[in-house]
Design an enzyme around this catalytic site. Structure first.
Site, PDB file in Angstrom:
ATOM      1  N   GLU A 165      -4.030  -4.104  -1.278  1.00 14.42           N
ATOM      2  CA  GLU A 165      -4.169  -2.568  -1.265  1.00 14.42           C
ATOM      3  C   GLU A 165      -4.151  -2.107  -2.650  1.00 14.42           C
ATOM      4  O   GLU A 165      -3.036  -2.264  -3.396  1.00 14.42           O
ATOM      5  CB  GLU A 165      -3.223  -2.041  -0.254  1.00 14.42           C
ATOM      6  CG  GLU A 165      -3.436  -2.422   0.945  1.00 14.42           C
ATOM      7  CD  GLU A 165      -2.041  -2.110   1.880  1.00 14.42           C
ATOM      8  OE1 GLU A 165      -1.195  -1.356   1.700  1.00 14.42           O
ATOM      9  OE2 GLU A 165      -2.162  -2.465   3.073  1.00 14.42           O
TER      10      GLU A 165
ATOM     11  N   GLU B 180      -2.680  -5.261   6.377  1.00 11.53           N
ATOM     12  CA  GLU B 180      -1.933  -6.304   5.852  1.00 11.53           C
ATOM     13  C   GLU B 180      -2.022  -7.730   6.647  1.00 11.53           C
ATOM     14  O   GLU B 180      -2.433  -8.733   6.087  1.00 11.53           O
ATOM     15  CB  GLU B 180      -0.154  -5.902   5.724  1.00 11.53           C
ATOM     16  CG  GLU B 180      -0.011  -5.029   4.732  1.00 11.53           C
ATOM     17  CD  GLU B 180      -0.154  -3.632   5.263  1.00 11.53           C
ATOM     18  OE1 GLU B 180      -0.655  -3.333   6.302  1.00 11.53           O
ATOM     19  OE2 GLU B 180      -0.060  -2.700   4.558  1.00 11.53           O
TER      20      GLU B 180
ATOM     21  N   PHE C  86       6.381  -4.149   3.812  1.00 12.23           N
ATOM     22  CA  PHE C  86       4.978  -3.968   4.371  1.00 12.23           C
ATOM     23  C   PHE C  86       4.758  -5.464   4.894  1.00 12.23           C
ATOM     24  O   PHE C  86       3.835  -5.638   5.765  1.00 12.23           O
ATOM     25  CB  PHE C  86       3.866  -3.333   3.580  1.00 12.23           C
ATOM     26  CG  PHE C  86       4.419  -2.182   2.841  1.00 12.23           C
ATOM     27  CD1 PHE C  86       5.402  -1.248   3.614  1.00 12.23           C
ATOM     28  CD2 PHE C  86       3.839  -1.751   1.832  1.00 12.23           C
ATOM     29  CE1 PHE C  86       5.922  -0.265   3.053  1.00 12.23           C
ATOM     30  CE2 PHE C  86       4.475  -0.601   1.332  1.00 12.23           C
ATOM     31  CZ  PHE C  86       5.134   0.377   1.839  1.00 12.23           C
TER      32      PHE C  86
ATOM     33  N   HIS D 144      11.601   0.845   2.560  1.00  5.99           N
ATOM     34  CA  HIS D 144      10.867   0.632   1.293  1.00  5.99           C
ATOM     35  C   HIS D 144      12.145  -0.250   0.192  1.00  5.99           C
ATOM     36  O   HIS D 144      11.794  -0.233  -1.207  1.00  5.99           O
ATOM     37  CB  HIS D 144      10.524   1.860   0.409  1.00  5.99           C
ATOM     38  CG  HIS D 144       9.024   2.110   1.019  1.00  5.99           C
ATOM     39  ND1 HIS D 144       9.133   2.741   2.161  1.00  5.99           N
ATOM     40  CD2 HIS D 144       7.962   2.463   0.446  1.00  5.99           C
ATOM     41  CE1 HIS D 144       7.935   3.220   2.340  1.00  5.99           C
ATOM     42  NE2 HIS D 144       7.008   3.086   1.545  1.00  5.99           N
TER      43      HIS D 144
HETATM   44  C1  LIG Z   1       2.294  -1.036   6.331  1.00  6.41           C
HETATM   45  C2  LIG Z   1       2.100  -0.404   5.076  1.00  6.41           C
HETATM   46  N1  LIG Z   1       1.069  -0.641   4.166  1.00  6.41           N
HETATM   47  C3  LIG Z   1       1.193   0.173   2.799  1.00  6.41           C
HETATM   48  C4  LIG Z   1       1.818   1.406   2.717  1.00  6.41           C
HETATM   49  C5  LIG Z   1       1.811   2.024   1.201  1.00  6.41           C
HETATM   50  N2  LIG Z   1       1.237   3.152   1.374  1.00  6.41           N
HETATM   51  C6  LIG Z   1       1.881   4.514   1.764  1.00  6.41           C
HETATM   52  S1  LIG Z   1       0.866   5.699   1.892  1.00  6.41           S
HETATM   53  C7  LIG Z   1      -0.350   4.861   1.901  1.00  6.41           C
HETATM   54  C8  LIG Z   1      -1.860   5.409   1.870  1.00  6.41           C
HETATM   55  C9  LIG Z   1      -1.983   6.141   3.056  1.00  6.41           C
HETATM   56  O1  LIG Z   1      -3.128   6.938   3.341  1.00  6.41           O
HETATM   57  P1  LIG Z   1      -3.425   7.762   4.437  1.00  6.41           P
HETATM   58  O2  LIG Z   1      -3.267   7.227   5.581  1.00  6.41           O
HETATM   59  O3  LIG Z   1      -4.835   8.243   4.412  1.00  6.41           O
HETATM   60  O4  LIG Z   1      -2.492   8.946   4.476  1.00  6.41           O
HETATM   61  P2  LIG Z   1      -2.276  10.016   3.025  1.00  6.41           P
HETATM   62  O5  LIG Z   1      -1.485   9.438   1.878  1.00  6.41           O
HETATM   63  O6  LIG Z   1      -3.531  10.282   2.703  1.00  6.41           O
HETATM   64  O7  LIG Z   1      -1.443  11.298   3.868  1.00  6.41           O
HETATM   65  C10 LIG Z   1      -0.182   3.565   1.628  1.00  6.41           C
HETATM   66  C11 LIG Z   1      -1.267   2.280   1.327  1.00  6.41           C
HETATM   67  C12 LIG Z   1       2.879   1.560   3.552  1.00  6.41           C
HETATM   68  N3  LIG Z   1       3.668   2.552   3.354  1.00  6.41           N
HETATM   69  N4  LIG Z   1       2.906   0.860   4.705  1.00  6.41           N
END
Ligand SMILES: Cc1ncc(C[n+]2csc(CCOP(=O)(O)OP(=O)(O)O)c2C)c(N)n1
Ligand SMILES: [Mg+2]
Lengths: 327, 319
Positions: free
Chosen positions: A29, A60, A86, A129
């Protein structure tokens, strides 16, 4: 050798291996356009393009098993998991698939996947985290588990992990990313052996076996102890599985006292394995009970993090209590 | 669904302003180092929680995300204790253990923000399952971003909810970004509604207008309450700021940020209210001032609260 930072050393290792072998690619990612969540792949997308630096959706499980399939067909994937927490979403992939594919299929497949991930507290990021889950992976036959403490080591160990034909769980630590230190130049192509510990400090009164961030806390502890006339030897395991029994046991044979320190929760951590192995195999070398340092048996805390994450002070106390005791 | 009354429109406005002011305050105190950890704000996305939660009561459950302050506020969380939680204080709803990323209030069905993308979606399905099981008319709402629809958790929950006709609504705030990468990296389809097709779940996509969302959510919640099964609602919105507070957004470019910030669901609604003579300028000003004072009070409360003691670290791990 040149001065660099831990995070750049990771990038250099990946870049050098991608230069060397066109089958090596990076997937995860935000690893591409964004250069990695912590900046570990900055510039690699520009250099190697979207075929070899692959941005994924937030999936993942999917992309880790995809890496396993690709590895079975001759590629050498480096998977980046943004936070170690994660990786729990990819546990089927790692535990049921990647770890077993070779053995279960009668050694027909090799699965040279490296799964990189940063662990640990220090950012007050709370229960989901901040975890240190290395012992989970060390408990699964078929995986190697590597933890690097310095820029030099992270580079040499990552290169070795990428070249290793076994699956490797490669654990970084978030608080080490910014750490400065020397690392080998590309021309020198330093590849550190997996399964080999490094004695980071020689000493004679007690052996502290540790890894990753706790190496630095143990070195700090050794300084404090030195002022009180106690000489500690610090053994950085570097590889948790398979771990270097010989180096650890030789050190204990010299100091006769053992402390094992990790950031992970103390109960059932890798320290338990080291302590148990020492008790089984070199009990007669020990002059005192083995002490362990680890986090309390609670989820990582948001507001109490500074008390939760083990530090040099905890190592000092553990050393003192083993020195006060006898068998 | 009839159009919302004048009083409701005023309530919507008040709620959106409350969410905005809470988050602006959070950005300020976070930048001053008064609250630790990560902070993800939803500024620009206030309409969705306001409109959806207007159909919910305290028995209905929601699961939220890392960008979930707005949902907690709209569901009715007490701002003082929410603020105390973000400050890491023991008077907070989660005893100072959660901070922003796991804010929860079980008393009014806020099942927690989640640090795991997609993690809360099947949990909301579980709340819907319990409502169905106990034969209540409660509903559950899973809120998530478009990025979360890449996770198996989303698809597994959708599939299960459709098969069992669970009383729930999937609410996706499609803000075009997941951390540092645009939607195109995450989805081959334009709209998350296409994903719902595969599960035979009715889905609509609406723009970031509070009344429009209110009407669409009304139908979805009605269906769930009547036992007609799950629905999906997508809100097309914009993320004004970075992924987290402090994110310099180099990957995004200034123009795109400015474009996003030009679209303001609160300012647009305000203009409509004035134009439609629903409310007078001076009443809007009064609301702003009152809400501002409420938020100020909450921060002062949080500042005076106490940090948990180390001795509390192991408390409550098991029942
Ligand atoms: C399982 C997992 N993978 C990756 C992350 C890291 N991460 C946190 S927010 C995010 C993006 C989320 O995007 P979206 O669902 O569109 O929500 P937004 O932040 O736009 O509100 C990522 C990849 C995580 N917290 N949990
Ligand atoms: Mg998004």
């Amino acid at each position: 050798m040149k001065e660099t930072r831990y995070i750049f050393a990771i990038k250099e290792a990946m870049e050098e291996e991608m230069d060397r072998d066109e089958n090596v690619f990076l997937i995860g990612e935000d690893v591409g356009l964004a250069g990695g969540s912590f900046g570990a792949s900055k510039g690699l997308y520009e250099k190697f393009g979207p075929e070899r630096v692959v941005d994924t959706p937030i999936s993942e499980l999917g992309f880790t098993s995809l890496a396993a399939g690709a590895a079975s067909c001759g590629l050498r994937p480096i998977v980046e998991i943004m936070f170690m927490d994660f990786v729990t979403c990819a546990m089927d992939s790692i535990v049921n698939q990647i770890a077993k594919m070779r053995y279960m299929f009668g050694n027909q497949y090799t699965v040279p996947v490296v799964v990189r991930m940063p662990e640990g507290g220090g950012l007050n990021a709370g229960p989901q985290h901040s975890q240190c889950l290395e012992a989970w992976f060390a408990h699964v036959p078929g995986l190697k588990v590597v933890m690097a403490a310095t820029p030099h080591d992270v580079k040499g160990l990552l290169k070795a992990s990428i070249r290793d034909d076994n699956p490797v769980i490669f654990i970084e630590n978030k608080t080490l990313h910014a750490m400065k230190g020397m690392a080998a130049d590309a021309e020198d192509d330093v590849v550190l052996p997996l399964g080999k510990a490094d004695v980071k400090l020689q000493g004679s009164d007690v052996t502290i076996v540790t890894a990753s961030r706790m190496v630095h806390e143990s070195l700090k502890a050794a300084k404090i102890l030195e002022q009180e006339g106690i000489s500690a030897e610090v053994v950085d395991l570097m590889t948790i599985q398979p771990w270097d029994r010989q180096t650890v046991f030789e050190s204990v044979a010299k100091t006769h006292r053992l402390v094992v320190a990790h950031e992970a929760v103390k109960q059932f951590g890798f320290g338990a394995e080291i302590a148990a192995a020492a008790a089984e195999e070199i009990m007669d070398e020990l002059d005192a009970p083995i002490m362990r340092v680890g986090a309390p048996f609670a989820p990582a805390s948001y507001s109490l993090e500074k008390y939760y994450v083990p530090s040099a002070d905890n190592v000092v106390s553990a050393v003192k209590s083993t020195l006060e005791r006898t068998l | 669904m009839s159009r919302p009354s004048k009083e409701m429109l005023t309530e919507f406005y008040t709620m959106m302003v409350r969410i905005r002011k809470v988050e602006e305050m959070l950005m300020e105190v976070f930048s001053r180092g008064e609250i630790p950890g990560f902070l993800h704000v939803s500024i620009g996305q206030e309409a969705a929680p306001t409109a959806v939660c207007a159909h919910l009561n305290a028995n209905d459950c929601i699961s939220t995300t890392h960008r979930g302050h707005g949902w907690a506020v709209a569901k009715g969380i007490e701002i003082r204790r929410a603020m105390a939680e973000l400050f890491g204080k023991r008077e907070g709803f989660c005893l100072g253990r959660s901070g922003s990323m796991h804010l929860a209030d079980a008393g009014i069905g806020i099942m927690g923000a989640n640090g795991i993308v997609g993690g809360g979606i099947p949990i909301a399905a579980g709340a819907a399952f319990a409502a169905q099981y106990k034969k209540t008319d409660h509903v559950a709402v899973a809120t998530f971003g478009e990025g979360a629809t890449g996770e198996g958790a989303f698809h597994e929950a959708m599939n299960f909810a459709a098969i069992r006709r669970l009383p729930m609504v999937f609410v996706c705030e499609n803000n075009g970004w997941a951390e540092f990468s645009p939607k195109s990296v995450h989805m081959p389809v334009e709209s998350v509604t296409s994903r719902a097709l595969a599960y035979d779940i009715p889905a609509v996509s609406v723009s970031n207008k509070v009344v429009e969302i209110y009407e669409a959510a009304g139908e979805a919640v009605r269906r769930a309450r009547k036992g007609e099964g799950p629905s999906l609602l997508e809100i097309r919105c914009d993320r004004w700021y970075g992924h987290y507070v402090g994110d310099a957004q180099k990957y995004r470019g200034k123009e795109r940020v400015e474009e996003a910030m030009a679209k303001d669901c609160i300012a647009d609604f305000e203009a409509e209210l004035i134009k439609g003579k629903v409310i007078r300028r001076k009443d809007l000003d009064r609301i702003q001032a009152e809400v501002g004072a409420e938020v100020e009070d909450a921060v002062n409360f949080a500042r005076q609260c106490t940090y948990p003691d180390v001795s509390e670290m192991l408390e409550g791990l098991y029942v």
